[in-house]
Design a protein around this motif. Structure first.
Motif, PDB file in Angstrom:
ATOM      1  N   GLY A  10       6.110  45.679 -11.626  1.00 16.93           N
ATOM      2  CA  GLY A  10       5.548  46.631 -12.411  1.00 16.93           C
ATOM      3  C   GLY A  10       3.567  47.642 -12.248  1.00 16.93           C
ATOM      4  O   GLY A  10       3.431  47.243 -11.231  1.00 16.93           O
ATOM      5  N   TRP A  11       3.632  47.910 -13.560  1.00 15.35           N
ATOM      6  CA  TRP A  11       1.577  47.466 -13.328  1.00 15.35           C
ATOM      7  C   TRP A  11       0.808  46.917 -13.268  1.00 15.35           C
ATOM      8  O   TRP A  11       1.155  45.377 -13.481  1.00 15.35           O
ATOM      9  CB  TRP A  11       1.378  48.666 -13.616  1.00 15.35           C
ATOM     10  CG  TRP A  11       2.273  50.435 -14.246  1.00 15.35           C
ATOM     11  CD1 TRP A  11       3.511  50.603 -15.801  1.00 15.35           C
ATOM     12  CD2 TRP A  11       2.707  51.113 -13.160  1.00 15.35           C
ATOM     13  NE1 TRP A  11       4.394  51.831 -15.056  1.00 15.35           N
ATOM     14  CE2 TRP A  11       3.546  52.243 -13.903  1.00 15.35           C
ATOM     15  CE3 TRP A  11       1.589  51.460 -11.772  1.00 15.35           C
ATOM     16  CZ2 TRP A  11       3.257  53.489 -13.096  1.00 15.35           C
ATOM     17  CZ3 TRP A  11       1.780  52.730 -11.936  1.00 15.35           C
ATOM     18  CH2 TRP A  11       2.464  53.685 -11.477  1.00 15.35           C
TER      19      TRP A  11
ATOM     20  N   ARG B  47       4.203  55.404  -9.479  1.00 19.83           N
ATOM     21  CA  ARG B  47       5.525  55.378 -10.085  1.00 19.83           C
ATOM     22  C   ARG B  47       6.310  55.472  -9.331  1.00 19.83           C
ATOM     23  O   ARG B  47       6.719  56.405  -8.487  1.00 19.83           O
ATOM     24  CB  ARG B  47       5.049  56.832 -10.765  1.00 19.83           C
ATOM     25  CG  ARG B  47       3.928  56.964 -11.824  1.00 19.83           C
ATOM     26  CD  ARG B  47       4.016  58.257 -12.616  1.00 19.83           C
ATOM     27  NE  ARG B  47       2.650  58.973 -12.361  1.00 19.83           N
ATOM     28  CZ  ARG B  47       2.864  60.707 -12.200  1.00 19.83           C
ATOM     29  NH1 ARG B  47       3.463  61.093 -13.494  1.00 19.83           N
ATOM     30  NH2 ARG B  47       2.088  61.284 -11.833  1.00 19.83           N
TER      31      ARG B  47
ATOM     32  N   SER C 196       5.889  51.304 -11.942  1.00 17.17           N
ATOM     33  CA  SER C 196       6.911  51.411 -13.022  1.00 17.17           C
ATOM     34  C   SER C 196       7.191  52.602 -13.081  1.00 17.17           C
ATOM     35  O   SER C 196       6.380  53.872 -13.063  1.00 17.17           O
ATOM     36  CB  SER C 196       7.306  50.443 -14.076  1.00 17.17           C
ATOM     37  OG  SER C 196       8.326  51.088 -14.612  1.00 17.17           O
TER      38      SER C 196
ATOM     39  N   LYS D  84      13.041  53.178 -13.056  1.00 19.76           N
ATOM     40  CA  LYS D  84      12.991  50.939 -13.010  1.00 19.76           C
ATOM     41  C   LYS D  84      14.365  50.814 -12.733  1.00 19.76           C
ATOM     42  O   LYS D  84      14.143  49.461 -12.026  1.00 19.76           O
ATOM     43  CB  LYS D  84      11.827  50.887 -13.789  1.00 19.76           C
ATOM     44  CG  LYS D  84      11.656  49.033 -14.264  1.00 19.76           C
ATOM     45  CD  LYS D  84      11.205  49.025 -15.091  1.00 19.76           C
ATOM     46  CE  LYS D  84      11.161  47.229 -15.256  1.00 19.76           C
ATOM     47  NZ  LYS D  84      12.248  46.193 -15.922  1.00 19.76           N
TER      48      LYS D  84
END
Length: 389
Positions: free
Chosen positions: A267-268, A214, A245, A249
């Motif tokens: 991102g994820w 994260r 993210s 971000k």
């Protein structure tokens, strides 16, 4: 064992967002012996902008949703969530109530006491909020709350010995309440290095440093960007991959703008294995960690790690054997990263040692076996209320 004789376990977590706690809960939900355990997951909804572990990993775990049990603190919604948990406990009549994360730990343990079901109570700490970067008032409230909740708990589970010792030093619980159960992880099949690089748009021959997690203050993505800038000074062709993210971000995007061509902000992703397969080093730069699952996954993928020596990181990364540990100093972290990138023999030896170590010590089957043993030991600990002791 007859179905009516199964040990009923109620797992409560605020939300199944990508992170260590969700990884552990999912592993238990998928692997606990269904002939011995009637195991049910109760959770809130994942907030927008956070990765949903269940969706990203495409699991089919049955979920009992509790509205209001998510991340945000809203007194009215929290009270309603508390009442819903009480009703769910009275309907299910669990032998074991196992809570995860701070908010779910508070609401779950209070609900357990209010419900009168007499279940044994476990709370798991994947990390804590005791470090200096946590605002003073928030830290004091956290300590006070956990001190009050500890007597309402049969077992306090930590992912590492350092996390346990930190909590005890803060006056939370008694030594005999604690059980250390390291995380358990399962990593999917790894693609080839060439296929991973192609999938991520990375040159086959460039050194690659990865960040997985994260983007939040505790993880210090700003420090990662500073380390990247230092590494690029010494290894100009290096590439940096950020998989994750979060709230920071946009801050991360601004920080790496001067190095934009050297970065891939992904991102994820469902295929986190691809990120590890493409990487030469996984870099962790946080101020606080419980037992970082990304470091376990990196080890299972055979990737050496450079990380800050915080929390229980040293219980995963064996310094100078499976990776290199440093203080929270940009120059030191950058120096360690460059050392691994420029010495393929060292990187290979560390990666091979990391794979052997993490696979043996942090496999999901070991997590499940340890947790099943804990549940069995507590089945007879049900009682009308901890306060009656």
């Amino acid at each position: 064992m007859k179905p009516d004789d199964r040990i009923r376990v109620m797992e409560i977590i605020a939300r199944m967002n990508v992170g260590g706690s969700a990884t552990q809960v999912a592993g238990l939900c998928e692997r606990l012996n269904p002939d011995e355990f009637d195991h049910r997951l109760y959770t809130g909804h994942v907030d927008g902008g956070e990765g949903d572990h269940l969706r990203l990993r495409d699991t089919a775990i049955p979920v009992h949703h509790i509205p209001g049990l998510g991340r945000s603190i809203r007194p009215i919604d929290d009270y309603r969530a508390l009442l819903r948990l009480v009703r769910a406990m009275r309907a299910f009549r669990p032998h074991i109530i196992h809570t995860w994360t701070t908010k779910a730990g508070a609401l779950g343990r209070v609900a357990a006491r209010a419900s009168g079901v007499g279940a044994a109570r476990i709370h798991a700490f994947h990390g804590h909020q005791l470090h200096a970067h946590v605002p003073g008032l928030r830290r004091r409230v956290y300590v006070r709350a956990e001190r009050l909740l500890a007597p309402m708990t049969d077992r306090l589970v930590t992912v590492g010995a350092q996390v346990r010792d930190d909590l005890l030093a803060a006056g939370i619980g008694r030594p005999e309440q604690y059980v250390v159960i390291p995380p358990g992880v399962r990593l999917g099949p790894l693609p080839t290095r060439a296929a991973a690089r192609e999938a991520l748009g990375l040159p086959l021959d460039a050194p690659v440093v990865a960040y997985v997690g994260r983007l939040k203050k505790m993880k210090r993505p700003d420090r990662f960007a500073e380390v990247a800038a230092e590494v690029l000074e010494r290894v100009p062709g290096c590439r940096f991959v950020v998989c994750g993210s979060g709230a920071l971000k946009e801050d991360m995007e601004r920080a790496v703008m001067p190095m934009w061509d050297s970065f891939r902000l992904l991102g994820w992703r469902r295929d986190v294995e691809t990120v590890y397969a493409a990487a030469d080093v996984v870099l962790l730069t946080g101020d606080n960690e419980g037992t970082a699952v990304s470091l376990v996954e990196a080890g299972m993928a055979g990737v050496p790690v450079v990380a800050t020596r915080v929390g229980s990181v040293a219980e995963i990364v064996q310094d100078r054997r499976t990776g290199l540990l440093a203080g929270p100093d940009v120059e030191e972290l950058a120096g360690h990263t460059v050392q691994v990138l420029l010495d393929p023999g060292l990187a290979r030896r560390m990666g091979e040692a990391a794979r052997r170590w993490t696979t043996r010590a942090f496999g999901v089957d070991r997590l499940v076996a340890d947790t099943e043993a804990l549940y069995r030991s507590l089945r007879g600990a049900a009682r009308a209320g901890v306060g009656s002791r």
